[in-house]
Scaffold this motif. Sequence first.
Motif, mmCIF file in Angstrom:
data_model
loop_
_atom_site.group_PDB
_atom_site.id
_atom_site.type_symbol
_atom_site.label_atom_id
_atom_site.label_comp_id
_atom_site.label_asym_id
_atom_site.label_seq_id
_atom_site.Cartn_x
_atom_site.Cartn_y
_atom_site.Cartn_z
ATOM 1 N N GLY A 1 -113.118 -27.220 -64.651
ATOM 2 C CA GLY A 1 -114.070 -26.884 -65.706
ATOM 3 C C GLY A 1 -113.379 -26.903 -67.053
ATOM 4 N N ILE A 2 -114.159 -26.734 -68.091
ATOM 5 C CA ILE A 2 -113.623 -26.806 -69.445
ATOM 6 C C ILE A 2 -114.133 -25.629 -70.272
ATOM 7 C CG2 ILE A 2 -113.728 -28.119 -71.607
ATOM 8 C CD1 ILE A 2 -113.598 -30.648 -70.064
ATOM 9 N N ILE A 3 -113.238 -25.047 -71.051
ATOM 10 C CA ILE A 3 -113.640 -24.056 -72.041
ATOM 11 C C ILE A 3 -113.450 -24.682 -73.411
ATOM 12 C CG2 ILE A 3 -113.137 -21.816 -73.061
ATOM 13 C CD1 ILE A 3 -112.166 -20.897 -70.358
ATOM 14 N N ALA A 4 -114.519 -24.632 -74.196
ATOM 15 C CA ALA A 4 -114.447 -25.189 -75.535
ATOM 16 C C ALA A 4 -114.394 -24.050 -76.533
ATOM 17 C CB ALA A 4 -115.665 -26.071 -75.807
ATOM 18 N N THR A 5 -113.456 -24.137 -77.451
ATOM 19 C CA THR A 5 -113.378 -23.107 -78.469
ATOM 20 C C THR A 5 -112.981 -23.735 -79.790
ATOM 21 O OG1 THR A 5 -112.372 -21.003 -79.086
ATOM 22 C CG2 THR A 5 -110.982 -22.561 -77.937
ATOM 23 N N GLY A 6 -113.215 -23.021 -80.870
ATOM 24 C CA GLY A 6 -112.932 -23.623 -82.164
ATOM 25 C C GLY A 6 -112.694 -22.571 -83.220
ATOM 26 N N LYS A 7 -112.659 -23.024 -84.435
ATOM 27 C CA LYS A 7 -112.380 -22.065 -85.494
ATOM 28 C C LYS A 7 -113.652 -21.553 -86.129
ATOM 29 C CE LYS A 7 -111.095 -26.125 -88.121
ATOM 30 N NZ LYS A 7 -109.922 -26.901 -88.479
ATOM 31 N N ARG A 8 -114.779 -22.159 -85.772
ATOM 32 C CA ARG A 8 -116.042 -21.706 -86.347
ATOM 33 C C ARG A 8 -117.095 -21.596 -85.273
ATOM 34 N NH1 ARG A 8 -117.761 -24.357 -91.974
ATOM 35 N NH2 ARG A 8 -119.632 -23.195 -91.402
ATOM 36 N N ILE A 9 -117.837 -20.541 -85.366
ATOM 37 C CA ILE A 9 -118.871 -20.221 -84.404
ATOM 38 C C ILE A 9 -120.067 -21.157 -84.560
ATOM 39 C CG2 ILE A 9 -120.606 -18.578 -85.208
ATOM 40 C CD1 ILE A 9 -119.225 -16.444 -83.638
ATOM 41 N N ASP A 10 -120.170 -21.777 -85.730
ATOM 42 C CA ASP A 10 -121.381 -22.551 -86.038
ATOM 43 C C ASP A 10 -121.096 -24.047 -86.190
ATOM 44 O OD1 ASP A 10 -119.862 -22.236 -88.244
ATOM 45 O OD2 ASP A 10 -121.489 -21.684 -89.598
ATOM 46 N N ARG A 11 -120.039 -24.500 -85.568
ATOM 47 C CA ARG A 11 -119.759 -25.936 -85.610
ATOM 48 C C ARG A 11 -119.461 -26.441 -84.207
ATOM 49 N NH1 ARG A 11 -121.585 -25.844 -89.849
ATOM 50 N NH2 ARG A 11 -120.777 -26.520 -91.867
ATOM 51 N N ALA B 1 -121.539 -19.606 -98.243
ATOM 52 C CA ALA B 1 -122.869 -19.635 -97.621
ATOM 53 C C ALA B 1 -122.950 -20.643 -96.484
ATOM 54 C CB ALA B 1 -123.922 -19.967 -98.670
ATOM 55 N N SER B 2 -122.013 -21.558 -96.416
ATOM 56 C CA SER B 2 -122.077 -22.581 -95.374
ATOM 57 C C SER B 2 -121.719 -22.044 -93.992
ATOM 58 C CB SER B 2 -121.140 -23.733 -95.732
ATOM 59 O OG SER B 2 -119.832 -23.247 -95.890
ATOM 60 N N PHE B 3 -121.240 -20.811 -93.942
ATOM 61 C CA PHE B 3 -120.892 -20.233 -92.648
ATOM 62 C C PHE B 3 -122.037 -19.378 -92.117
ATOM 63 C CE2 PHE B 3 -116.861 -21.637 -93.922
ATOM 64 C CZ PHE B 3 -115.981 -21.576 -92.854
ATOM 65 N N ALA B 4 -122.408 -19.607 -90.886
ATOM 66 C CA ALA B 4 -123.494 -18.831 -90.283
ATOM 67 C C ALA B 4 -123.148 -17.349 -90.234
ATOM 68 C CB ALA B 4 -123.794 -19.344 -88.881
#
Lengths: 349, 349
Positions: free
Chosen positions: B132-142, B199-202
Amino acid sequence: MVSDAESAPVFAKPPVTLREVAAAAGVSVATASKALNGQGRMTAETRERIRETARHLGFRPNSLAQSLLRKRSFTVGLLTNDTYGRFSLPLMAGVSDALVDKGVSVFLCNVEDDQRLGQLHVEAMLDKRVDGIIATGKRIDRHLPVDLSDLRIPVVYAFTQPDPGAVGLVSDDAGGARLAVEHFLRLGRRRIAHVTGPASFAVVHARAEAWRDVLKENGLAVGEPLLGAWSEGWGHEAVEKVFGQAGREGWPDAVFCGNDQIARGVIDALRERGIRVPDDVGVIGFDNWEIVAEATRPPLTSVDMNLASLGREAGLALLSLVDGQPAAPGIRKLPCRLVVRQSCGSPPG
Amino acid sequence: MVSDAESAPVFAKPPVTLREVAAAAGVSVATASKALNGQGRMTAETRERIRETARHLGFRPNSLAQSLLRKRSFTVGLLTNDTYGRFSLPLMAGVSDALVDKGVSVFLCNVEDDQRLGQLHVEAMLDKRVDGIIATGKRIDRHLPVDLSDLRIPVVYAFTQPDPGAVGLVSDDAGGARLAVEHFLRLGRRRIAHVTGPASFAVVHARAEAWRDVLKENGLAVGEPLLGAWSEGWGHEAVEKVFGQAGREGWPDAVFCGNDQIARGVIDALRERGIRVPDDVGVIGFDNWEIVAEATRPPLTSVDMNLASLGREAGLALLSLVDGQPAAPGIRKLPCRLVVRQSCGSPPG
DNA sequence: GCGGCTTGGGAAAAGGTTTTCTCAAAGGGA
DNA sequence: TCCCTTTGAGAAAACCTTTTCCCAAGCCGC
């Protein structure tokens, strides 16, 4: 757009195997394998037909089967005890970066400072037949809590204490310190103080010695470095010690700091005392931790240890070891570089 | 201690196989396998003899062979584009921590923001038959720069934008903001400003809305949040905007900041204006980035997103998906917690 | 027309483990 | 004594790919 039946997550459909490709192309698996790998002899059209069939079916060879046969898994382990730290990160990125193009994947193993966890991870990796291991940590002068000296696979140490006889890659801290002090000298600074971390760190001595050496080589007075913690707070304290006493004429005109946090504390404390940076005093940090270095006022000139390169080098070194190239054991030091921002001013000219 | 011949790094000696164990114990491989796995029927002494032999020989089963047969590799991939950032790290540690005890190893894949790199990593993982794969990133909204919506293995998204219909785990930013504002209220603060990111960040909106809601629920005046950058510099600016004008009576008595760097800038700027923290103004940050929060003067009270727990949950969720447990799709929000330091003062009592 | 060489492709083993099926021996009841 | 059942253990297939041999057909020169 898609039907319900299709959009439901069905994980069952198994990947297509070489056998299926061979059947679809009307050849044996042996021929199919050879066609896809450019081995064996067959007519160009047979080869192309098989390739086309494979492409059409979306065939991808099963790495597990290949690894089993070739005794090579195209997988390495990265052991670290610096999961939260900022050193391992660029290093890991460098490792991953160097290896992904060669089809090598990296197991990330966070062992904290826990022997049991280290053992667990190493055994898991060995069982999974990693081709090699890269060990890294948060300190250049400490061992990981795990013994890698007697494995049957190659090990490379990066930014951590290597076992004797092993291949180790570290930053050239003395060289980095020279870079900083010589930069000050070029700018005409002459009374250069050194505020750094605790005596228990090897890098503290390496950097301090280089600082001392450069001053001596240039016929300048040499004092004692100020040892303390790796913190902003210690930066403040140190400024108090050095600038809190005596007449202005005894003050340094430059401070070389053991890391960026100390430097930040130093700059803040200087500003609070009305001493101008860089006009009155120049400051250089170490680590080039961008988020700190760019937030100081003025932005901090700092020594960068090139950790991503270190990681890349470590990855490549491990790979050549895996390929049977005998690498020279011992510690290899990789150069640092100075990232100039605005905390030192410009040359007098 | 050891002879030269032994100390030379010879990587050749192959691991011991089940076949060798069987031969040494005088049984067939089938029986040996069953003995070690507690399967099949045999006399207790036969079983124990085989086990003893295996132990003595240091036998460890070849994971590759097991995986090939069981169609289960005990391996998962962790995809991130936040290699240098501080969010992925605790998260990765949590994932690794949750999985290591179950014998599952984690492939670390840094995809930056590069489609090609993402594709490369995903294909490598698929070829290596990750479970399986876990996807993670630096932004919650991208989204990550890679499409995981149509894989034949389960995917869990943690701290990044999930595909529709997938399982996603994020921090409860609104809840975290409530925690902060309600803490201020409990301490008797009534004029609570909010200085946050772009403002661009959720998350900026989620937190601002919660801030507004709590104020309304308590019958307090609600202003506009101050949007800017995620930086110390913006914290300085914001203080100037808010405290630079009008009479003291209009000033806030608390500032809730969108992250710790902003909060640090706010605290420094307040001190420079002679405004005391926490006596005159309380400050709360977000992220609980310890190295920043503990270095502010006074140390910063901050909202912690519990990223390590998030990682652990993500790991466990993926595992149950791999085991065939149907998980409820959709986004699950995990609570934050408030880490109280000294930037808010004590309750009036 | 025949021996030898090249060409195109297949059979089978190997890699290490798990699992199902099979089988021989032993034991029990009638 | 004979038949049936249980017990203990082995043979072999399966997982998927690579590679080494091997074989048949076609071609060459003589």
